[in-house]
Structure formats: structure tokens, C-alpha cells
Design a protein around this motif. Structure first.
Motif, PDB file in Angstrom:
ATOM      1  N   ALA A  62      44.153  44.630  51.256  1.00 40.23           N
ATOM      2  CA  ALA A  62      44.931  45.962  51.516  1.00 40.23           C
ATOM      3  C   ALA A  62      45.150  46.919  50.100  1.00 40.23           C
ATOM      4  CB  ALA A  62      46.105  45.780  52.189  1.00 40.23           C
ATOM      5  N   LEU A  63      45.438  46.086  49.227  1.00 38.45           N
ATOM      6  CA  LEU A  63      45.914  46.810  47.918  1.00 38.45           C
ATOM      7  C   LEU A  63      44.570  47.350  47.029  1.00 38.45           C
ATOM      8  CD1 LEU A  63      48.667  44.777  46.549  1.00 38.45           C
ATOM      9  CD2 LEU A  63      48.981  47.073  47.289  1.00 38.45           C
ATOM     10  N   SER A  64      43.431  46.683  47.404  1.00 39.60           N
ATOM     11  CA  SER A  64      42.277  47.211  46.698  1.00 39.60           C
ATOM     12  C   SER A  64      41.760  48.410  47.190  1.00 39.60           C
ATOM     13  CB  SER A  64      41.307  46.162  46.766  1.00 39.60           C
ATOM     14  OG  SER A  64      40.886  45.998  48.045  1.00 39.60           O
ATOM     15  N   GLN A  65      42.336  48.773  48.328  1.00 36.91           N
ATOM     16  CA  GLN A  65      41.796  50.138  48.922  1.00 36.91           C
ATOM     17  C   GLN A  65      42.298  51.299  48.290  1.00 36.91           C
ATOM     18  OE1 GLN A  65      41.651  50.339  53.100  1.00 36.91           O
ATOM     19  NE2 GLN A  65      42.309  48.284  52.983  1.00 36.91           N
ATOM     20  N   HIS A  66      43.742  50.998  47.694  1.00 36.30           N
ATOM     21  CA  HIS A  66      44.487  52.274  47.118  1.00 36.30           C
ATOM     22  C   HIS A  66      44.951  52.107  45.791  1.00 36.30           C
ATOM     23  CE1 HIS A  66      44.740  53.377  51.397  1.00 36.30           C
ATOM     24  NE2 HIS A  66      45.171  52.151  51.521  1.00 36.30           N
ATOM     25  N   ALA A  67      45.218  50.854  45.365  1.00 35.58           N
ATOM     26  CA  ALA A  67      46.056  50.798  43.873  1.00 35.58           C
ATOM     27  C   ALA A  67      44.736  50.062  42.936  1.00 35.58           C
ATOM     28  CB  ALA A  67      46.792  49.664  44.192  1.00 35.58           C
ATOM     29  N   TRP A  70      45.412  47.582  36.496  1.00 32.93           N
ATOM     30  CA  TRP A  70      44.500  46.268  36.231  1.00 32.93           C
ATOM     31  C   TRP A  70      45.391  44.944  36.336  1.00 32.93           C
ATOM     32  CZ3 TRP A  70      46.816  43.444  32.109  1.00 32.93           C
ATOM     33  CH2 TRP A  70      47.830  43.917  31.463  1.00 32.93           C
ATOM     34  N   LEU A  71      46.776  45.035  36.369  1.00 31.92           N
ATOM     35  CA  LEU A  71      47.486  43.943  36.768  1.00 31.92           C
ATOM     36  C   LEU A  71      47.263  43.341  37.946  1.00 31.92           C
ATOM     37  CD1 LEU A  71      50.888  44.507  35.087  1.00 31.92           C
ATOM     38  CD2 LEU A  71      49.207  42.915  34.425  1.00 31.92           C
ATOM     39  N   LEU A  72      47.025  44.084  39.066  1.00 33.81           N
ATOM     40  CA  LEU A  72      47.025  43.662  40.427  1.00 33.81           C
ATOM     41  C   LEU A  72      45.651  42.377  40.358  1.00 33.81           C
ATOM     42  CD1 LEU A  72      47.527  46.692  42.378  1.00 33.81           C
ATOM     43  CD2 LEU A  72      48.648  44.867  42.489  1.00 33.81           C
ATOM     44  N   PRO A  73      44.496  42.832  40.053  1.00 35.54           N
ATOM     45  CA  PRO A  73      43.403  41.572  40.154  1.00 35.54           C
ATOM     46  C   PRO A  73      43.860  40.377  39.212  1.00 35.54           C
ATOM     47  CG  PRO A  73      42.597  43.445  39.374  1.00 35.54           C
ATOM     48  CD  PRO A  73      43.965  43.961  39.536  1.00 35.54           C
ATOM     49  N   LEU A  74      44.848  40.396  38.473  1.00 35.49           N
ATOM     50  CA  LEU A  74      45.065  39.307  37.506  1.00 35.49           C
ATOM     51  C   LEU A  74      46.267  38.568  38.435  1.00 35.49           C
ATOM     52  CD1 LEU A  74      45.359  40.837  33.873  1.00 35.49           C
ATOM     53  CD2 LEU A  74      43.661  39.116  34.815  1.00 35.49           C
ATOM     54  N   SER A 103      37.112  36.959  44.370  1.00 31.69           N
ATOM     55  CA  SER A 103      37.197  38.250  45.086  1.00 31.69           C
ATOM     56  C   SER A 103      38.501  38.980  44.327  1.00 31.69           C
ATOM     57  CB  SER A 103      37.395  37.891  46.374  1.00 31.69           C
ATOM     58  OG  SER A 103      38.602  37.151  46.849  1.00 31.69           O
ATOM     59  N   SER A 104      39.355  38.239  43.818  1.00 29.50           N
ATOM     60  CA  SER A 104      40.578  38.929  43.166  1.00 29.50           C
ATOM     61  C   SER A 104      40.121  40.288  42.273  1.00 29.50           C
ATOM     62  CB  SER A 104      41.370  38.124  42.287  1.00 29.50           C
ATOM     63  OG  SER A 104      41.943  37.376  43.162  1.00 29.50           O
ATOM     64  N   PHE A 105      38.863  40.008  41.553  1.00 31.70           N
ATOM     65  CA  PHE A 105      38.307  40.999  40.533  1.00 31.70           C
ATOM     66  C   PHE A 105      37.434  41.786  41.320  1.00 31.70           C
ATOM     67  CE2 PHE A 105      40.131  37.835  37.895  1.00 31.70           C
ATOM     68  CZ  PHE A 105      41.099  38.648  37.071  1.00 31.70           C
ATOM     69  N   LEU A 106      36.435  41.288  42.137  1.00 29.97           N
ATOM     70  CA  LEU A 106      35.530  41.879  42.989  1.00 29.97           C
ATOM     71  C   LEU A 106      35.949  42.952  43.701  1.00 29.97           C
ATOM     72  CD1 LEU A 106      32.720  41.495  43.846  1.00 29.97           C
ATOM     73  CD2 LEU A 106      33.442  40.108  45.705  1.00 29.97           C
ATOM     74  N   LEU A 107      37.134  42.749  44.645  1.00 27.09           N
ATOM     75  CA  LEU A 107      37.723  43.702  45.487  1.00 27.09           C
ATOM     76  C   LEU A 107      38.374  44.974  44.815  1.00 27.09           C
ATOM     77  CD1 LEU A 107      39.501  41.693  48.155  1.00 27.09           C
ATOM     78  CD2 LEU A 107      37.155  42.742  48.271  1.00 27.09           C
ATOM     79  N   PHE A 108      38.568  44.813  43.513  1.00 24.17           N
ATOM     80  CA  PHE A 108      39.096  45.962  42.709  1.00 24.17           C
ATOM     81  C   PHE A 108      38.152  46.679  41.723  1.00 24.17           C
ATOM     82  CE2 PHE A 108      43.063  43.613  44.021  1.00 24.17           C
ATOM     83  CZ  PHE A 108      43.743  44.628  44.083  1.00 24.17           C
TER      84      PHE A 108
END
Length: 165
Positions: A62-67, A70-74, A103-108
Motif C-alpha cells: 500500500a505505501l509503496s504506491q504513494h510514499a 527512503w526510511l520506509l523500505p528500511l 521486497s521491502s526495497f523492490l516495491l519502492f
């Protein structure tokens, strides 16, 4: 039990539909819904680990679509590692944790064919746990998922790039 199984089947169908999309946004949006349904399925089946893992997946999709912070994937990678440290007991579970970190990094950061190639790697890593557990539904889901991603990648070689939206 029948409600949980029905929700699981719906989640599988939604995941397959998601991974057949040519649009990155549709792929991410539908996978968010599939992850939420899968979390509900695991919760009803009595698996807190499965439920928490899928809730993190839903948030990641969900968050990778909008945000794009750089802290989100971490943060998502750290959550996956924490789940592994607290709950993983077997090497195949650590491969699932690895898939979550990837996938944490891939999606972003990945789009188009790179996103689908990364999701294919994650499906292969997740398949190892299903094989270890002899989870027929997991084996079927990951195998069909991988086949759909391979087909999508194969078809894209002769067509314009995937829609990034």
C-alpha cells in the motif's frame, strides 16, 4: 474453518489477478488487497506469524504506491528481520524473511520488468517454505504466481514496457 478457507481462496485468486496486470499500480493495489485477505485467512486459521507477516506485506504494498521516503523500505526491512529473529526456526523461514527484506526495497525502487523479476525471486524464496511444510495451497499459489510472472516477463520482451502509471 470454511470461512477461513474461502477467504484464503479469494486471496489466492486476487494475488494471481494482481500479478497478471501490466500496470504497476494495479499490481501493487491488488496485492495490497490480497495481503489483507491473506492476513485475515491466517488470523482465522490461528497463525499470528502468518497474519503479522501479511499485515506487513499489505502495508508495504500500500505505501509503496504513494510514499517514497527512503526510511520506509528500511523500516519494512527491519520489521521483516525482527519477525525473523523472533519467530523463524528453520532455514526455509529465513528465506521467506529474505524475500520480505528484498521486497521491502523492490516495491519502492523497482518498476516494470525489474519489479516483476524481483517478485519472481520472492515467489521462489517463498516457495521453499511451502515445499518444506508440504503446504499444497502454498505450493500451488507460488508456482502459479511464478508462472504468471514468467509469462508476463516473456510477453513483455516483444511489447512496450509495462505501464508504470
Amino acid at each position: 474453518m470454511i470461512v477461513a478457507q474461502t477467504i484464503g481462496l479469494i486471496a489466492m485468486a486476487m494475488g494471481w489477478w494482481a500479478n497478471s496486470r501490466q500496470s504497476d499500480q494495479q499490481l501493487l493495489r491488488a496485492n495490497s488487497v490480497a495481503a489483507l485477505l491473506t492476513a485475515l485467512h491466517f488470523g482465522l486459521m490461528g497463525s499470528p506469524l502468518g497474519m503479522s507477516n501479511q499485515l506487513v506485506n499489505a502495508g508495504r504494498f500500500a505505501l509503496s504506491q504513494h510514499a517514497r521516503h527512503w526510511l520506509l523500505p528500511l523500516g519494512f526491512a527491519a520489521l521483516a528481520l525482527l519477525q525473523g529473529i523472533l519467530l523463524a526456526n528453520h532455514w526455509s523461514e529465513w528465506l521467506v524473511v529474505s524475500a520480505a527484506v528484498i521486497s521491502s526495497f523492490l516495491l519502492f525502487y523497482a518498476h516494470g520488468w525489474r519489479l516483476r523479476l524481483g517478485l519472481l525471486l520472492c515467489a521462489a524464496l517463498n516457495l521453499t517454505l511451502s515445499l518444506y511444510l508440504w503446504s499444497y495451497s502454498g505450493i500451488i499459489y507460488q508456482t502459479v504466481n511464478a508462472s504468471m510472472l514468467i509469462n508476463s516477463l516473456w510477453q513483455s520482451r516483444n511489447s512496450p514496457a509495462f505501464a508504470v502509471d
